[in-house]
Design a protein around this motif. Structure first.
Motif, PDB file in Angstrom:
ATOM      1  N   ALA A 380       0.835  -1.215   0.000  1.00  0.00           N
ATOM      2  CA  ALA A 380       0.000   0.000   0.000  1.00  0.00           C
ATOM      3  C   ALA A 380       0.864   1.256   0.000  1.00  0.00           C
ATOM      4  O   ALA A 380       0.542   2.244  -0.654  1.00  0.00           O
ATOM      5  N   SER A 383       2.189   1.875  -3.496  1.00  0.00           N
ATOM      6  CA  SER A 383       1.183   2.318  -4.460  1.00  0.00           C
ATOM      7  C   SER A 383       0.671   3.724  -4.188  1.00  0.00           C
ATOM      8  O   SER A 383      -0.041   4.292  -5.004  1.00  0.00           O
ATOM      9  N   THR A 384       1.000   4.274  -3.008  1.00  0.00           N
ATOM     10  CA  THR A 384       0.533   5.621  -2.684  1.00  0.00           C
ATOM     11  C   THR A 384       1.365   6.647  -3.445  1.00  0.00           C
ATOM     12  O   THR A 384       2.606   6.630  -3.375  1.00  0.00           O
TER      13      THR A 384
END
Length: 386
Positions: A380, A383-384
């Motif tokens: 996560a 992907s930020t």
């Protein structure tokens, strides 16, 4: 019960300055993971657990019908180990109380079952198992009240005395409880509807061994359904609050002693039912079957599997049941005699325990869960944007 949400929230806030241990984080990870991400399971906890019970029942039927009678007997043994380990998971993993006396509570359930089934016209089997559970609850409540103010090694010592002393009552009340030889258990025969069910499902013989394995599987599913719902309810959150931050929990209005007694009672109920199933499977209730080794084995199972995880309790129980005969057969294949091969099993189990403590300190399930959550967090973060 309506005031539990508030105290738990206060305790969670108080815990921010004192991070939980790896085992604690692993035990609480399901609650955190359930709040996000896509899932095909129902959002309702009750419906989700009902679905898992149905899946477990189907898996149990398939497993019992495709395996031989010896494996059926091993699966029946697994059922009572897993029931008792599940209750101990609630007590130790969720509430932080270390018990070395669960073998004695299983003895209470086993002897109660043996006494009820020794009647000329015994009660129906579900009633007998329920009575065994109720008697174990009464004993567990007495022990829980006495041990409510004890912690750590002091509680372990008190329950150790229970494990050592309680089975000795069978020797003291020799005429009633059979002394060293114990009580023979007259296991009920498989009913006609069970034979019809097996004939419709697989056409295999509906032996009494298979019937008792099914009884154990049903008791396991029912017990774990109740325990899983308790763990995911406000009751479970309060248990974890008492475990993680005693001072903050008490300041928030939680009665520590009452909640510890409740955890002990729930755990004793599971142990009593497990003892009843053990008596049916082994067909004997004797002091030699409820020594300190049994209590230590249950504690070892939940440590290896992962404290606070019912799945971990199942995996640890499976190791207890299936690893010794596997290692014994392996030793015989290497040319060892029967005695040497049998002595090899405890050694290998000890090695497995040491390796689990070194490489999986949060238990098998806890360590895998923590690594999965860390992987998701890393993915996560990558992907930020920015």
């Amino acid at each position: 019960m309506s005031d539990l949400q508030g105290p738990t929230s206060v305790v969670a806030g108080a815990a921010t300055d004192d991070p939980p241990t790896a085992a604690t984080a692993a035990a609480d990870a399901p609650s955190a993971a359930a709040t996000g991400g896509r899932t095909l399971l129902p959002r309702s906890t009750l419906l989700r657990h009902l679905l898992l019970v149905v899946v477990g029942a189907v898996a149990a039927v398939v497993l019992l019908e495709v395996t031989d009678p010896f494996t059926n007997s091993q699966l029946a043994t697994l059922s009572y180990y897993a029931i008792a380990a599940g209750g101990l998971t609630v007590l130790t993993g969720m509430n932080g109380q270390i018990s070395l006396g669960h073998g004695a509570l299983m003895a209470v359930g086993a002897y109660t079952t043996a006494l009820f089934l020794s009647a000329d016209e015994p009660l129906p089997l579900p009633v007998v198992l329920l009575a065994s559970t109720v008697v174990a609850i009464a004993v567990g409540a007495l022990v829980g009240v006495a041990a409510a103010r004890l912690h750590g090694p002091y509680l372990a010592g008190a329950t150790l005395a229970l494990a050592v002393g309680l089975p000795g009552l069978a020797i003291y009340f020799n005429d009633w409880l059979g002394g060293d030889q114990g009580l023979r258990v007259r296991a009920p025969r498989a009913p006609e509807w069970f034979e019809a069910f097996i004939d419709a499902v697989s056409g295999n013989p509906a032996t009494n061994t298979k019937w008792l394995a099914y009884v154990g599987a049903i008791c396991l599913l029912v017990t774990w359904f109740v325990l899983a719902n308790l763990v995911r309810s406000r009751i479970g959150r309060t248990w974890r609050a008492v475990r993680d931050q005693e001072v903050a929990a008490e300041l928030a209005g939680i009665h520590l002693g009452a909640w510890r007694v409740l955890a002990f009672v729930v755990s004793a109920a599971a142990a009593g039912l497990a003892g009843g199933v053990l008596a049916l499977v082994v067909r004997l209730a004797a002091p030699s079957g409820f020594t300190l080794v049994l209590s230590l084995s249950l504690l070892t199972a939940i440590v290896i599997g992962g404290l606070g995880s019912l799945l971990g309790a199942l995996l640890g129980s499976a190791l207890l049941v299936f690893l010794p005969p596997f290692v014994t057969d392996l030793g015989s294949g290497w040319g060892l005699d029967s005695t040497e091969a049998a002595q090899l099993a405890p050694f290998v189990y000890g090695v497995v325990l040491v390796l689990a403590m070194i490489f999986a300190p949060a238990g098998l399930v806890g360590t895998l869960r923590m690594r999965w959550l860390a992987h998701r967090a890393t993915r996560a973060a990558r992907s930020t944007p920015g």
